[in-house]
Design a protein around this motif. Structure first.
Motif, mmCIF file in Angstrom:
data_model
loop_
_atom_site.group_PDB
_atom_site.id
_atom_site.type_symbol
_atom_site.label_atom_id
_atom_site.label_comp_id
_atom_site.label_asym_id
_atom_site.label_seq_id
_atom_site.Cartn_x
_atom_site.Cartn_y
_atom_site.Cartn_z
ATOM 1 N N PRO A 234 37.536 110.910 13.715
ATOM 2 C CA PRO A 234 36.712 112.329 14.224
ATOM 3 C C PRO A 234 35.521 112.388 13.811
ATOM 4 N N GLU A 235 35.446 112.083 12.559
ATOM 5 C CA GLU A 235 33.658 112.165 11.888
ATOM 6 C C GLU A 235 32.765 111.294 12.825
ATOM 7 N N ASP A 236 33.382 110.018 13.194
ATOM 8 C CA ASP A 236 32.561 109.103 13.773
ATOM 9 C C ASP A 236 32.200 109.419 15.185
ATOM 10 N N ARG A 237 33.432 110.276 15.932
ATOM 11 C CA ARG A 237 33.275 110.685 17.319
ATOM 12 C C ARG A 237 32.314 111.631 17.451
ATOM 13 N N SER A 238 31.897 112.473 16.404
ATOM 14 C CA SER A 238 31.193 113.603 16.482
ATOM 15 C C SER A 238 29.783 112.939 16.281
ATOM 16 N N LEU A 239 29.374 111.663 16.129
ATOM 17 C CA LEU A 239 28.250 111.081 16.192
ATOM 18 C C LEU A 239 27.598 110.789 17.407
ATOM 19 N N GLY A 240 28.695 111.016 18.706
ATOM 20 C CA GLY A 240 28.070 110.646 19.953
ATOM 21 C C GLY A 240 27.853 109.049 20.215
ATOM 22 N N PRO A 241 27.427 108.856 21.292
ATOM 23 C CA PRO A 241 27.286 107.369 21.747
ATOM 24 C C PRO A 241 25.947 106.774 21.275
ATOM 25 N N MET A 242 25.664 105.682 21.384
ATOM 26 C CA MET A 242 24.748 104.956 20.900
ATOM 27 C C MET A 242 23.352 105.351 21.954
ATOM 28 N N LEU A 243 22.166 105.321 21.625
ATOM 29 C CA LEU A 243 21.035 105.371 22.439
ATOM 30 C C LEU A 243 21.110 104.548 23.610
#
Length: 560
Positions: A519-528
Protein backbone atom coordinates in the motif's frame (compact mmCIF):
# COMPACT_ATOMS: atom_id res chain seq x y z
CA UNK A 1 47.11 53.65 28.84
CA UNK A 2 50.76 53.00 27.75
CA UNK A 3 53.68 51.33 29.46
CA UNK A 4 57.43 51.46 29.20
CA UNK A 5 58.75 48.88 26.80
CA UNK A 6 61.52 47.84 29.24
CA UNK A 7 60.04 47.91 32.74
CA UNK A 8 56.29 48.16 32.09
CA UNK A 9 55.96 51.28 34.22
CA UNK A 10 53.06 53.50 33.32
CA UNK A 11 54.05 56.31 30.98
CA UNK A 12 52.64 59.77 31.23
CA UNK A 13 50.02 60.67 28.63
CA UNK A 14 52.26 63.33 27.11
CA UNK A 15 55.32 61.07 26.99
CA UNK A 16 55.75 59.87 23.43
CA UNK A 17 58.96 57.94 23.99
CA UNK A 18 59.13 54.17 24.09
CA UNK A 19 60.88 54.18 27.48
CA UNK A 20 60.29 55.84 30.79
CA UNK A 21 62.62 58.59 31.91
CA UNK A 22 64.87 56.41 34.07
CA UNK A 23 65.28 53.78 31.39
CA UNK A 24 66.43 56.20 28.76
CA UNK A 25 70.05 56.24 27.76
CA UNK A 26 72.32 58.60 29.76
CA UNK A 27 73.34 60.24 26.54
CA UNK A 28 69.75 60.96 25.55
CA UNK A 29 69.63 64.48 24.13
CA UNK A 30 66.38 66.38 24.01
CA UNK A 31 67.57 68.75 21.34
CA UNK A 32 68.50 65.84 19.10
CA UNK A 33 65.36 63.78 19.75
CA UNK A 34 62.66 64.58 17.17
CA UNK A 35 59.96 63.82 19.72
CA UNK A 36 61.37 66.25 22.25
CA UNK A 37 61.77 68.89 19.54
CA UNK A 38 58.05 68.64 18.79
CA UNK A 39 58.35 67.20 15.30
CA UNK A 40 56.13 64.49 13.83
CA UNK A 41 55.95 61.39 15.92
CA UNK A 42 58.33 58.62 14.98
CA UNK A 43 56.68 55.50 13.63
CA UNK A 44 57.29 52.57 15.94
CA UNK A 45 58.50 49.26 14.58
CA UNK A 46 58.47 46.46 17.07
CA UNK A 47 59.74 43.58 14.96
CA UNK A 48 63.36 44.26 15.97
CA UNK A 49 62.74 44.05 19.69
CA UNK A 50 60.71 41.44 21.63
CA UNK A 51 57.77 42.99 23.48
CA UNK A 52 56.60 41.95 26.92
CA UNK A 53 53.02 40.75 27.17
CA UNK A 54 51.78 43.76 29.14
CA UNK A 55 53.33 46.26 26.77
CA UNK A 56 50.80 48.19 24.73
CA UNK A 57 52.16 50.66 22.26
CA UNK A 58 50.64 53.43 20.30
CA UNK A 59 51.69 52.69 16.76
CA UNK A 60 51.66 55.40 14.17
CA UNK A 61 52.71 54.90 10.59
CA UNK A 62 53.45 57.38 7.87
CA UNK A 63 51.42 57.71 4.70
CA UNK A 64 53.67 55.44 2.66
CA UNK A 65 53.45 52.58 5.12
CA UNK A 66 49.65 52.82 5.13
CA UNK A 67 49.48 52.40 1.39
CA UNK A 68 51.93 49.49 1.46
CA UNK A 69 49.73 47.68 3.97
CA UNK A 70 46.65 48.42 1.92
CA UNK A 71 48.19 46.94 -1.22
CA UNK A 72 49.39 43.85 0.69
CA UNK A 73 45.91 43.37 2.07
CA UNK A 74 44.36 43.59 -1.39
CA UNK A 75 46.92 41.18 -2.83
CA UNK A 76 46.17 38.63 -0.09
CA UNK A 77 42.43 38.81 -0.67
CA UNK A 78 42.91 38.50 -4.42
CA UNK A 79 45.12 35.42 -4.04
CA UNK A 80 42.61 33.80 -1.69
CA UNK A 81 39.78 34.50 -4.13
CA UNK A 82 41.71 33.05 -7.06
CA UNK A 83 42.66 29.95 -5.08
CA UNK A 84 39.04 29.39 -4.07
CA UNK A 85 37.85 29.72 -7.67
CA UNK A 86 40.43 27.17 -8.84
CA UNK A 87 39.39 24.67 -6.19
CA UNK A 88 35.70 25.13 -7.04
CA UNK A 89 36.41 24.65 -10.75
CA UNK A 90 38.34 21.45 -10.12
CA UNK A 91 35.55 20.06 -7.95
CA UNK A 92 32.91 20.86 -10.56
CA UNK A 93 34.97 19.30 -13.36
CA UNK A 94 35.53 16.15 -11.32
CA UNK A 95 31.80 15.81 -10.66
CA UNK A 96 30.95 16.26 -14.30
CA UNK A 97 33.54 13.79 -15.55
CA UNK A 98 32.57 11.10 -13.03
CA UNK A 99 28.85 11.64 -13.53
CA UNK A 100 28.27 12.33 -9.85
CA UNK A 101 25.15 14.39 -10.03
CA UNK A 102 24.23 14.26 -6.37
CA UNK A 103 23.99 17.74 -5.01
CA UNK A 104 26.15 19.78 -7.42
CA UNK A 105 25.06 19.20 -10.99
CA UNK A 106 21.87 21.05 -11.70
CA UNK A 107 21.60 19.92 -15.31
CA UNK A 108 22.12 16.53 -16.92
CA UNK A 109 25.75 15.90 -17.70
CA UNK A 110 26.62 16.00 -21.40
CA UNK A 111 29.38 13.48 -20.75
CA UNK A 112 28.83 9.77 -20.95
CA UNK A 113 29.83 7.30 -18.31
CA UNK A 114 32.89 5.32 -19.27
CA UNK A 115 33.47 3.55 -15.95
CA UNK A 116 31.25 1.13 -14.15
CA UNK A 117 31.58 2.42 -10.62
CA UNK A 118 33.54 4.99 -8.69
CA UNK A 119 33.01 3.53 -5.24
CA UNK A 120 35.29 0.54 -4.52
CA UNK A 121 32.94 -0.76 -1.87
CA UNK A 122 30.34 -1.40 -4.58
CA UNK A 123 32.70 -3.18 -6.92
CA UNK A 124 32.32 -6.92 -7.30
CA UNK A 125 30.78 -7.55 -3.89
CA UNK A 126 27.45 -5.78 -3.73
CA UNK A 127 24.17 -6.95 -5.10
CA UNK A 128 21.51 -4.45 -6.00
CA UNK A 129 19.24 -5.51 -3.19
CA UNK A 130 22.05 -5.04 -0.67
CA UNK A 131 23.30 -1.71 -1.91
CA UNK A 132 19.90 -0.01 -1.99
CA UNK A 133 20.85 2.16 1.00
CA UNK A 134 23.84 3.58 -0.86
CA UNK A 135 21.88 5.11 -3.70
CA UNK A 136 19.89 8.04 -2.37
CA UNK A 137 17.74 10.30 -4.54
CA UNK A 138 19.56 13.11 -6.29
CA UNK A 139 18.29 16.59 -5.63
CA UNK A 140 18.39 17.93 -9.16
CA UNK A 141 16.46 21.07 -9.88
CA UNK A 142 15.74 20.24 -13.49
CA UNK A 143 12.82 19.89 -15.86
CA UNK A 144 12.46 16.16 -16.51
CA UNK A 145 10.74 16.80 -19.80
CA UNK A 146 13.91 18.50 -21.04
CA UNK A 147 15.87 15.34 -20.14
CA UNK A 148 14.35 13.38 -22.98
CA UNK A 149 16.43 14.64 -25.96
CA UNK A 150 19.79 14.11 -24.23
CA UNK A 151 18.85 10.67 -22.90
CA UNK A 152 17.40 9.75 -26.30
CA UNK A 153 20.90 10.18 -27.74
CA UNK A 154 22.20 7.66 -25.21
CA UNK A 155 19.46 5.19 -26.12
CA UNK A 156 20.21 5.64 -29.83
CA UNK A 157 23.85 4.78 -29.15
CA UNK A 158 22.84 1.65 -27.23
CA UNK A 159 20.43 0.60 -29.97
CA UNK A 160 23.13 0.97 -32.61
CA UNK A 161 25.32 -1.47 -30.68
CA UNK A 162 22.71 -4.22 -30.26
CA UNK A 163 23.69 -7.52 -31.87
CA UNK A 164 22.02 -10.84 -31.04
CA UNK A 165 24.89 -13.25 -31.60
CA UNK A 166 24.40 -16.97 -30.88
CA UNK A 167 26.75 -18.18 -28.16
CA UNK A 168 28.88 -21.27 -28.47
CA UNK A 169 27.66 -24.13 -26.31
CA UNK A 170 30.46 -25.64 -24.16
CA UNK A 171 31.37 -29.32 -24.35
CA UNK A 172 30.25 -31.73 -21.67
CA UNK A 173 33.84 -32.53 -20.74
CA UNK A 174 34.52 -28.86 -20.12
CA UNK A 175 31.58 -28.77 -17.73
CA UNK A 176 32.85 -31.85 -15.91
CA UNK A 177 36.20 -30.16 -15.32
CA UNK A 178 34.48 -27.17 -13.77
CA UNK A 179 32.17 -29.11 -11.42
CA UNK A 180 33.66 -32.61 -10.85
CA UNK A 181 31.92 -33.11 -7.49
CA UNK A 182 28.50 -32.30 -8.88
CA UNK A 183 28.96 -34.84 -11.66
CA UNK A 184 30.05 -37.47 -9.13
CA UNK A 185 26.84 -37.05 -7.11
CA UNK A 186 24.12 -36.75 -9.79
CA UNK A 187 23.77 -39.88 -11.94
CA UNK A 188 23.28 -40.06 -15.69
CA UNK A 189 19.99 -41.97 -15.46
CA UNK A 190 16.97 -41.77 -13.18
CA UNK A 191 14.34 -44.23 -11.95
CA UNK A 192 12.15 -45.35 -14.86
CA UNK A 193 9.01 -45.71 -12.74
CA UNK A 194 9.00 -42.08 -11.61
CA UNK A 195 7.91 -39.09 -13.67
CA UNK A 196 10.18 -36.93 -11.53
CA UNK A 197 13.96 -37.38 -11.85
CA UNK A 198 14.94 -39.43 -8.78
CA UNK A 199 17.53 -42.05 -7.84
CA UNK A 200 18.60 -44.09 -4.82
CA UNK A 201 21.78 -43.19 -2.96
CA UNK A 202 23.40 -45.36 -0.33
CA UNK A 203 23.26 -43.90 3.17
CA UNK A 204 26.26 -44.85 5.31
CA UNK A 205 25.19 -43.27 8.59
CA UNK A 206 23.43 -44.88 11.53
CA UNK A 207 20.40 -43.97 13.62
CA UNK A 208 22.39 -41.49 15.70
CA UNK A 209 23.86 -39.68 12.73
CA UNK A 210 22.40 -36.26 11.88
CA UNK A 211 22.03 -36.22 8.07
CA UNK A 212 21.59 -32.43 8.05
CA UNK A 213 24.34 -31.45 10.49
CA UNK A 214 26.42 -29.72 7.84
CA UNK A 215 23.63 -28.41 5.60
CA UNK A 216 24.47 -24.79 4.84
CA UNK A 217 20.84 -23.74 4.43
CA UNK A 218 20.17 -24.88 8.01
CA UNK A 219 23.38 -23.35 9.37
CA UNK A 220 23.00 -19.88 7.86
CA UNK A 221 19.25 -19.35 8.20
CA UNK A 222 17.25 -19.69 11.39
CA UNK A 223 13.90 -19.79 9.56
CA UNK A 224 14.87 -23.04 7.80
CA UNK A 225 15.86 -24.88 10.96
CA UNK A 226 12.28 -25.83 11.79
CA UNK A 227 12.01 -27.62 8.45
CA UNK A 228 15.23 -29.52 9.03
CA UNK A 229 14.22 -30.39 12.59
CA UNK A 230 11.17 -32.15 11.17
CA UNK A 231 13.23 -33.88 8.49
CA UNK A 232 15.58 -35.27 11.14
CA UNK A 233 12.68 -36.85 13.01
CA UNK A 234 11.24 -38.67 10.00
CA UNK A 235 14.46 -39.31 8.08
CA UNK A 236 15.09 -42.89 9.20
CA UNK A 237 11.49 -43.93 8.50
CA UNK A 238 11.88 -43.10 4.82
CA UNK A 239 15.05 -45.02 4.08
CA UNK A 240 14.88 -48.00 1.75
CA UNK A 241 16.51 -51.10 3.21
CA UNK A 242 17.99 -53.65 0.86
CA UNK A 243 20.55 -56.40 1.62
CA UNK A 244 21.69 -54.92 4.92
CA UNK A 245 22.22 -51.52 3.33
CA UNK A 246 20.28 -48.32 3.65
CA UNK A 247 19.32 -46.13 0.71
CA UNK A 248 17.74 -42.68 0.57
CA UNK A 249 15.76 -41.37 -2.35
CA UNK A 250 17.31 -38.33 -3.97
CA UNK A 251 15.42 -36.09 -6.40
CA UNK A 252 15.94 -33.09 -8.63
CA UNK A 253 13.11 -30.81 -9.82
CA UNK A 254 11.08 -31.89 -12.80
CA UNK A 255 10.45 -28.24 -13.72
CA UNK A 256 11.90 -24.83 -12.87
CA UNK A 257 10.17 -21.46 -12.68
CA UNK A 258 13.25 -19.53 -13.76
CA UNK A 259 12.06 -15.92 -13.98
CA UNK A 260 11.63 -13.09 -13.95
CA UNK A 261 11.56 -11.19 -10.64
CA UNK A 262 8.53 -8.93 -10.09
CA UNK A 263 6.69 -10.71 -12.90
CA UNK A 264 4.26 -12.85 -10.90
CA UNK A 265 6.43 -15.91 -10.19
CA UNK A 266 5.35 -15.97 -6.53
CA UNK A 267 1.67 -16.03 -7.48
CA UNK A 268 2.28 -18.84 -9.97
CA UNK A 269 4.23 -20.77 -7.34
CA UNK A 270 1.47 -20.40 -4.74
CA UNK A 271 -1.19 -21.66 -7.15
CA UNK A 272 0.83 -24.59 -8.44
CA UNK A 273 1.48 -25.74 -4.89
CA UNK A 274 -2.26 -26.41 -4.55
CA UNK A 275 -2.21 -29.04 -7.27
CA UNK A 276 -2.27 -32.55 -5.72
CA UNK A 277 0.51 -33.81 -8.00
CA UNK A 278 2.93 -30.90 -7.52
CA UNK A 279 5.50 -30.46 -4.78
CA UNK A 280 8.15 -27.80 -4.34
CA UNK A 281 11.46 -27.45 -2.59
CA UNK A 282 11.37 -26.74 1.14
CA UNK A 283 12.43 -23.18 0.28
CA UNK A 284 10.68 -21.27 -2.50
CA UNK A 285 13.84 -19.70 -3.87
CA UNK A 286 16.99 -21.65 -2.99
CA UNK A 287 19.06 -19.65 -5.53
CA UNK A 288 21.47 -22.55 -5.55
CA UNK A 289 22.34 -22.65 -9.24
CA UNK A 290 23.02 -18.91 -9.40
CA UNK A 291 24.44 -18.00 -5.98
CA UNK A 292 24.66 -20.57 -3.20
CA UNK A 293 26.80 -23.08 -5.08
CA UNK A 294 29.35 -20.27 -5.42
CA UNK A 295 29.19 -19.44 -1.72
CA UNK A 296 27.16 -16.26 -2.15
CA UNK A 297 24.65 -15.55 0.61
CA UNK A 298 24.67 -11.75 0.39
CA UNK A 299 27.22 -10.16 -1.89
CA UNK A 300 27.94 -7.40 0.61
CA UNK A 301 29.21 -10.09 3.01
CA UNK A 302 31.64 -11.53 0.49
CA UNK A 303 31.96 -15.23 -0.24
CA UNK A 304 31.26 -18.03 2.20
CA UNK A 305 31.94 -21.72 1.79
CA UNK A 306 30.29 -23.06 -1.34
CA UNK A 307 27.06 -24.96 -0.79
CA UNK A 308 27.63 -28.52 -2.08
CA UNK A 309 25.03 -30.13 -4.30
CA UNK A 310 24.01 -32.40 -1.39
CA UNK A 311 22.70 -29.35 0.48
CA UNK A 312 20.56 -28.47 -2.51
CA UNK A 313 19.21 -32.01 -2.80
CA UNK A 314 18.27 -31.97 0.89
CA UNK A 315 15.68 -29.29 0.08
CA UNK A 316 13.68 -31.87 -1.90
CA UNK A 317 13.61 -34.51 0.82
CA UNK A 318 10.05 -33.71 1.90
CA UNK A 319 8.84 -34.31 -1.64
CA UNK A 320 11.15 -37.32 -2.01
CA UNK A 321 9.54 -38.92 1.05
CA UNK A 322 6.13 -38.70 -0.61
CA UNK A 323 7.46 -40.07 -3.88
CA UNK A 324 9.15 -42.84 -1.91
CA UNK A 325 5.81 -43.78 -0.38
CA UNK A 326 4.25 -44.00 -3.84
CA UNK A 327 7.14 -46.08 -5.20
CA UNK A 328 6.80 -48.55 -2.33
CA UNK A 329 3.03 -48.87 -2.70
CA UNK A 330 1.45 -52.04 -4.05
CA UNK A 331 0.00 -50.20 -7.06
CA UNK A 332 3.46 -49.32 -8.32
CA UNK A 333 5.12 -52.59 -7.39
CA UNK A 334 2.49 -55.03 -8.68
CA UNK A 335 0.66 -53.18 -11.45
CA UNK A 336 3.60 -51.44 -13.03
CA UNK A 337 2.24 -47.94 -12.49
CA UNK A 338 4.57 -45.01 -12.10
CA UNK A 339 4.83 -42.12 -9.73
CA UNK A 340 3.14 -38.98 -11.11
CA UNK A 341 4.21 -36.56 -8.38
CA UNK A 342 6.54 -33.92 -9.75
CA UNK A 343 8.77 -31.41 -7.97
CA UNK A 344 9.27 -27.77 -8.89
CA UNK A 345 11.78 -25.09 -7.97
CA UNK A 346 11.02 -21.37 -8.25
CA UNK A 347 14.21 -19.29 -7.94
CA UNK A 348 13.46 -16.22 -10.04
CA UNK A 349 17.21 -15.57 -10.46
CA UNK A 350 17.84 -18.74 -12.48
CA UNK A 351 17.08 -17.21 -15.86
CA UNK A 352 19.28 -14.11 -15.66
CA UNK A 353 21.75 -14.10 -12.74
CA UNK A 354 25.15 -15.31 -13.95
CA UNK A 355 27.09 -12.61 -12.14
CA UNK A 356 29.29 -15.02 -10.16
CA UNK A 357 30.99 -16.54 -13.19
CA UNK A 358 33.79 -13.97 -13.26
CA UNK A 359 35.08 -15.14 -9.88
CA UNK A 360 35.32 -18.82 -10.85
CA UNK A 361 35.71 -19.19 -14.62
CA UNK A 362 38.91 -17.71 -16.04
CA UNK A 363 38.75 -18.69 -19.70
CA UNK A 364 36.31 -16.00 -20.78
CA UNK A 365 36.10 -14.61 -24.29
CA UNK A 366 35.96 -10.81 -24.57
CA UNK A 367 34.25 -10.47 -21.21
CA UNK A 368 31.55 -13.08 -21.90
CA UNK A 369 31.03 -15.99 -19.48
CA UNK A 370 32.29 -19.32 -20.85
CA UNK A 371 29.65 -21.25 -18.86
CA UNK A 372 26.09 -20.35 -17.93
CA UNK A 373 23.61 -21.83 -15.48
CA UNK A 374 21.62 -23.56 -18.20
CA UNK A 375 24.70 -25.45 -19.39
CA UNK A 376 24.90 -27.35 -16.11
CA UNK A 377 21.15 -27.88 -15.70
CA UNK A 378 20.96 -29.32 -19.21
CA UNK A 379 23.98 -31.57 -18.57
CA UNK A 380 22.09 -33.30 -15.75
CA UNK A 381 18.50 -32.84 -16.91
CA UNK A 382 18.23 -32.58 -20.68
CA UNK A 383 14.46 -33.17 -20.40
CA UNK A 384 13.79 -30.53 -17.75
CA UNK A 385 10.85 -28.16 -18.26
CA UNK A 386 11.16 -24.43 -17.78
CA UNK A 387 8.48 -21.84 -17.05
CA UNK A 388 9.09 -18.13 -17.57
CA UNK A 389 6.70 -15.41 -16.44
CA UNK A 390 7.27 -11.98 -17.99
CA UNK A 391 5.63 -8.57 -17.85
CA UNK A 392 6.08 -5.21 -19.55
CA UNK A 393 9.75 -4.48 -18.75
CA UNK A 394 8.97 -0.81 -18.15
CA UNK A 395 6.45 -1.60 -15.42
CA UNK A 396 8.66 -4.42 -14.11
CA UNK A 397 11.52 -2.00 -13.52
CA UNK A 398 9.35 0.46 -11.60
CA UNK A 399 7.92 -2.36 -9.48
CA UNK A 400 11.44 -3.61 -8.85
CA UNK A 401 12.52 -0.13 -7.75
CA UNK A 402 9.58 0.26 -5.36
CA UNK A 403 10.24 -3.14 -3.84
CA UNK A 404 13.99 -2.83 -3.29
CA UNK A 405 14.57 0.91 -2.76
CA UNK A 406 14.72 2.05 0.83
CA UNK A 407 13.90 5.61 1.91
CA UNK A 408 12.93 8.65 -0.14
CA UNK A 409 11.28 6.71 -2.94
CA UNK A 410 9.59 8.90 -5.53
CA UNK A 411 8.89 9.07 -9.23
CA UNK A 412 11.55 11.78 -9.54
CA UNK A 413 14.16 9.66 -7.80
CA UNK A 414 13.30 6.73 -10.07
CA UNK A 415 13.77 8.97 -13.11
CA UNK A 416 17.25 10.01 -12.01
CA UNK A 417 18.29 6.43 -11.32
CA UNK A 418 17.05 5.35 -14.75
CA UNK A 419 19.08 8.12 -16.41
CA UNK A 420 22.21 7.15 -14.49
CA UNK A 421 21.78 3.45 -15.28
CA UNK A 422 21.34 4.15 -18.99
CA UNK A 423 24.57 6.13 -19.04
CA UNK A 424 26.41 3.28 -17.33
CA UNK A 425 24.97 0.73 -19.75
CA UNK A 426 25.94 2.89 -22.71
CA UNK A 427 29.50 3.10 -21.43
CA UNK A 428 29.67 -0.70 -21.42
CA UNK A 429 28.21 -1.41 -24.86
CA UNK A 430 30.62 1.07 -26.42
CA UNK A 431 33.49 -1.26 -25.47
CA UNK A 432 31.98 -4.72 -25.04
CA UNK A 433 29.37 -7.01 -26.57
CA UNK A 434 25.75 -6.96 -25.46
CA UNK A 435 26.11 -10.35 -23.77
CA UNK A 436 29.24 -9.24 -21.93
CA UNK A 437 27.40 -6.21 -20.54
CA UNK A 438 24.28 -8.15 -19.56
CA UNK A 439 26.38 -10.62 -17.55
CA UNK A 440 28.84 -8.00 -16.25
CA UNK A 441 28.91 -8.21 -12.46
CA UNK A 442 30.53 -4.81 -11.96
CA UNK A 443 28.10 -2.99 -14.22
CA UNK A 444 25.04 -4.73 -12.81
CA UNK A 445 26.03 -3.87 -9.25
CA UNK A 446 26.79 -0.25 -10.16
CA UNK A 447 23.47 0.52 -11.87
CA UNK A 448 20.99 2.02 -9.37
CA UNK A 449 18.12 0.12 -11.05
CA UNK A 450 18.25 -3.32 -12.67
CA UNK A 451 17.76 -2.39 -16.31
CA UNK A 452 19.36 -5.64 -17.48
CA UNK A 453 16.70 -7.90 -15.94
CA UNK A 454 14.16 -6.59 -18.48
CA UNK A 455 16.28 -7.62 -21.48
CA UNK A 456 14.31 -10.85 -21.66
CA UNK A 457 15.24 -11.90 -25.16
CA UNK A 458 18.99 -11.88 -24.44
CA UNK A 459 18.52 -14.48 -21.71
CA UNK A 460 15.91 -16.47 -23.60
CA UNK A 461 18.14 -16.86 -26.64
CA UNK A 462 20.94 -18.20 -24.44
CA UNK A 463 18.58 -20.75 -22.87
CA UNK A 464 17.45 -21.79 -26.35
CA UNK A 465 21.01 -22.70 -27.23
CA UNK A 466 20.78 -25.71 -24.89
CA UNK A 467 17.05 -26.43 -24.48
CA UNK A 468 14.43 -27.03 -27.15
CA UNK A 469 11.70 -24.48 -27.59
CA UNK A 470 8.97 -26.95 -26.59
CA UNK A 471 10.66 -27.33 -23.18
CA UNK A 472 10.11 -23.66 -22.34
CA UNK A 473 6.73 -22.10 -21.56
CA UNK A 474 6.71 -18.30 -21.68
CA UNK A 475 3.76 -16.51 -20.06
CA UNK A 476 2.77 -12.88 -19.64
CA UNK A 477 1.73 -11.52 -16.27
CA UNK A 478 -0.85 -9.31 -17.99
CA UNK A 479 -2.59 -12.42 -19.40
CA UNK A 480 -2.29 -14.23 -16.08
CA UNK A 481 -3.94 -11.34 -14.25
CA UNK A 482 -6.80 -10.96 -16.73
CA UNK A 483 -7.55 -14.67 -17.30
CA UNK A 484 -5.97 -16.77 -14.59
CA UNK A 485 -7.91 -19.90 -15.41
CA UNK A 486 -6.57 -19.90 -18.96
CA UNK A 487 -2.93 -19.43 -17.98
CA UNK A 488 -3.12 -22.09 -15.26
CA UNK A 489 -4.57 -24.55 -17.78
CA UNK A 490 -1.63 -23.79 -20.05
CA UNK A 491 0.73 -24.61 -17.20
CA UNK A 492 -1.11 -27.84 -16.31
CA UNK A 493 -1.00 -28.94 -19.92
CA UNK A 494 2.68 -28.02 -20.26
CA UNK A 495 3.57 -30.08 -17.18
CA UNK A 496 1.26 -32.91 -18.26
CA UNK A 497 -0.65 -32.85 -14.99
CA UNK A 498 -3.78 -34.86 -14.39
CA UNK A 499 -7.31 -33.43 -14.47
CA UNK A 500 -8.74 -31.58 -11.50
CA UNK A 501 -12.17 -31.54 -9.93
CA UNK A 502 -14.15 -28.32 -10.10
CA UNK A 503 -13.50 -27.71 -6.41
CA UNK A 504 -9.74 -28.17 -6.82
CA UNK A 505 -9.65 -25.93 -9.87
CA UNK A 506 -11.68 -23.22 -8.14
CA UNK A 507 -9.28 -23.32 -5.19
CA UNK A 508 -6.31 -22.80 -7.50
CA UNK A 509 -7.74 -20.15 -9.81
CA UNK A 510 -9.84 -18.08 -7.42
CA UNK A 511 -7.34 -17.58 -4.62
CA UNK A 512 -6.25 -13.95 -4.00
CA UNK A 513 -3.17 -12.77 -5.87
CA UNK A 514 0.15 -13.17 -4.07
CA UNK A 515 2.94 -10.65 -3.52
CA UNK A 516 1.08 -7.62 -4.82
CA UNK A 517 2.38 -4.06 -4.50
CA UNK A 518 2.50 -2.77 -0.95
CA UNK A 519 0.00 0.00 0.00
CA UNK A 520 2.77 2.49 0.82
CA UNK A 521 4.26 1.91 -2.65
CA UNK A 522 0.91 2.31 -4.39
CA UNK A 523 0.52 5.72 -2.76
CA UNK A 524 3.58 6.97 -4.66
CA UNK A 525 1.65 6.79 -7.91
CA UNK A 526 2.96 5.94 -11.38
CA UNK A 527 6.32 6.87 -12.86
CA UNK A 528 6.75 10.16 -14.68
CA UNK A 529 5.49 10.16 -18.30
CA UNK A 530 8.97 11.19 -19.48
CA UNK A 531 10.55 8.26 -17.65
CA UNK A 532 8.07 5.88 -19.24
CA UNK A 533 8.82 7.26 -22.70
CA UNK A 534 12.56 6.87 -22.12
CA UNK A 535 12.19 3.25 -20.99
CA UNK A 536 9.82 2.45 -23.85
CA UNK A 537 12.52 3.58 -26.28
CA UNK A 538 15.20 1.59 -24.49
CA UNK A 539 13.31 -1.72 -24.34
CA UNK A 540 11.64 -1.46 -27.77
CA UNK A 541 14.31 -3.27 -29.86
CA UNK A 542 14.56 -6.05 -27.28
CA UNK A 543 10.77 -6.50 -27.16
CA UNK A 544 10.66 -6.57 -30.96
CA UNK A 545 13.19 -9.39 -31.07
CA UNK A 546 11.35 -11.25 -28.30
CA UNK A 547 8.07 -11.08 -30.22
CA UNK A 548 9.85 -12.45 -33.29
CA UNK A 549 11.37 -15.36 -31.37
CA UNK A 550 8.05 -16.29 -29.75
CA UNK A 551 5.90 -15.47 -32.81
CA UNK A 552 3.62 -13.40 -30.60
CA UNK A 553 3.17 -9.63 -30.93
CA UNK A 554 1.69 -9.48 -27.44
CA UNK A 555 5.29 -9.38 -26.19
CA UNK A 556 5.68 -5.96 -27.79
CA UNK A 557 3.61 -4.57 -24.90
CA UNK A 558 2.13 -1.83 -27.04
CA UNK A 559 -1.15 -1.59 -25.16
CA UNK A 560 0.17 -1.52 -21.60
Amino acid sequence: MRYCINCCIHLLPNDLHRQCFRCREPDHSNHKCPVCRGENKIPLYTDRKQMKWLAVLEVRTDHCESWNGFFCLRKGKLCSLMFGLIIMTLVMVSYILTGAKHGLLLIPSPFHYGAFASNPSLMDNESFSDMKDYYQPSKMNISYVKDYPSIKLIIDTITSKIEFITRQRPDLEELRKQEPHMFSVIPNKFLPNSKNPCWYEEYRGNTTTDPYATNSYALYSKRFRIIFDYLRKVFWNHLYHYKDKHYRLRCLPHFYIIGQPKCGTTDLYDRLRLHPDVRFSAIKEPHWWTRKRFGIIRLRDGFHDRYPVEDYLDLFDLAAHQIQSVLQSDAVKERGKRNNIIIGEASASTMWDNNAWIFFYDNSTEGEPPFLIQDFIHAFQPNAKLIIMLRDPVERLYSDYLYFASANKSAEDFHEKVAESLQLFEGCVLDFSLRACVYNNTLNNAMPVRLQVGLYVVYLLDWLTVFNKDQILVLRLEDHASNMRYTMHMVFQFLDLGPLSEKQEALITKSPASNTRRPEDRSLGPMLPTTKAILRDFYRPFNTKLAQVLFDDAFLWKRT
